[in-house]
Design an enzyme around this catalytic site. Structure first.
Site, PDB file in Angstrom:
ATOM      1  N   ILE A   1      -6.404   3.563  10.425  1.00 32.99           N
ATOM      2  CA  ILE A   1      -5.314   2.546   9.884  1.00 32.99           C
ATOM      3  C   ILE A   1      -4.908   2.707   8.466  1.00 32.99           C
ATOM      4  CG2 ILE A   1      -6.091   0.206   9.183  1.00 32.99           C
ATOM      5  CD1 ILE A   1      -8.807  -0.179  10.546  1.00 32.99           C
ATOM      6  N   PRO A   2      -3.655   2.731   8.807  1.00 32.49           N
ATOM      7  CA  PRO A   2      -2.732   3.151   7.470  1.00 32.49           C
ATOM      8  C   PRO A   2      -2.600   2.275   6.929  1.00 32.49           C
ATOM      9  CG  PRO A   2      -1.659   2.842   9.542  1.00 32.49           C
ATOM     10  CD  PRO A   2      -2.542   2.958  10.188  1.00 32.49           C
ATOM     11  N   CYS A   3      -3.257   1.431   5.829  1.00 30.86           N
ATOM     12  CA  CYS A   3      -3.375   0.835   5.009  1.00 30.86           C
ATOM     13  C   CYS A   3      -2.159   0.610   3.805  1.00 30.86           C
ATOM     14  CB  CYS A   3      -5.115   0.064   4.487  1.00 30.86           C
ATOM     15  SG  CYS A   3      -6.139   1.827   3.922  1.00 30.86           S
ATOM     16  N   HIS A   4      -1.783   1.646   3.235  1.00 33.14           N
ATOM     17  CA  HIS A   4      -0.721   1.794   2.463  1.00 33.14           C
ATOM     18  C   HIS A   4       0.215   1.737   3.055  1.00 33.14           C
ATOM     19  CE1 HIS A   4      -1.283   5.279   4.953  1.00 33.14           C
ATOM     20  NE2 HIS A   4       0.373   5.837   5.264  1.00 33.14           N
ATOM     21  N   ARG A   5       0.633   1.129   5.141  1.00 26.90           N
ATOM     22  CA  ARG A   5       1.554   0.274   4.773  1.00 26.90           C
ATOM     23  C   ARG A   5       2.062  -0.789   4.904  1.00 26.90           C
ATOM     24  NH1 ARG A   5       1.704   4.345   9.777  1.00 26.90           N
ATOM     25  NH2 ARG A   5       2.031   6.485   9.045  1.00 26.90           N
TER      26      ARG A   5
END
Length: 105
Positions: free
Chosen positions: A51-55
């Site tokens: 999960i690319p939570c930084h996006r």
DNA sequence: AACCTGACTCGCC
DNA sequence: AGGCGAGCCAGGT
């Protein structure tokens, strides 16, 4: 939780070099009122590698202060590495916000 | 079971 | 333009 699954799925679909707002992810997950839940879902972040939570940023394109998953700025660096340009600490949503093919609710 | 808090967002003052 | 308050859902105490 099925709700969370939806949220993670949406976040996972964010293409490289683009970002999405919490509200947008919430809307795609089913209800935009889940904006807070989205934040919570990412907070628990069961799969940081998937999960690319930084996006995920706020509607203003500003990253959350409470991110602190390496030092706030860490998120910005990751995004810039993907091609997202930050201006004065915030991303240009006009240009880098993820254009969802299926807008709903 | 009830109350409080939170990586959000929108509307009003 | 900036600050304050209310509404939303889920989880923890």
């Amino acid at each position: 939780m099925n709700s969370y699954e939806r949220i993670y799925e949406v976040v996972r679909r964010i293409p490289e070099g683009y970002v999405a707002s919490y509200g947008q992810v919430a809307a795609l997950a089913g209800n935009r009122r889940w904006s807070r839940v989205v934040g919570y879902a990412l907070h628990v972040n069961p799969d940081p590698g998937t999960i690319p939570c930084h996006r995920v940023v706020t509607k203003d394109g500003n990253v959350s202060e409470a991110f602190a998953f390496g030092g706030g700025n860490r998120q910005i660096e990751l995004l810039e590495a993907e091609g997202v340009t930050f201006t004065d600490g915030h991303v240009d949503m006009q240009r880098y916000q993820w254009q969802t093919p299926w807008i709903e609710e």
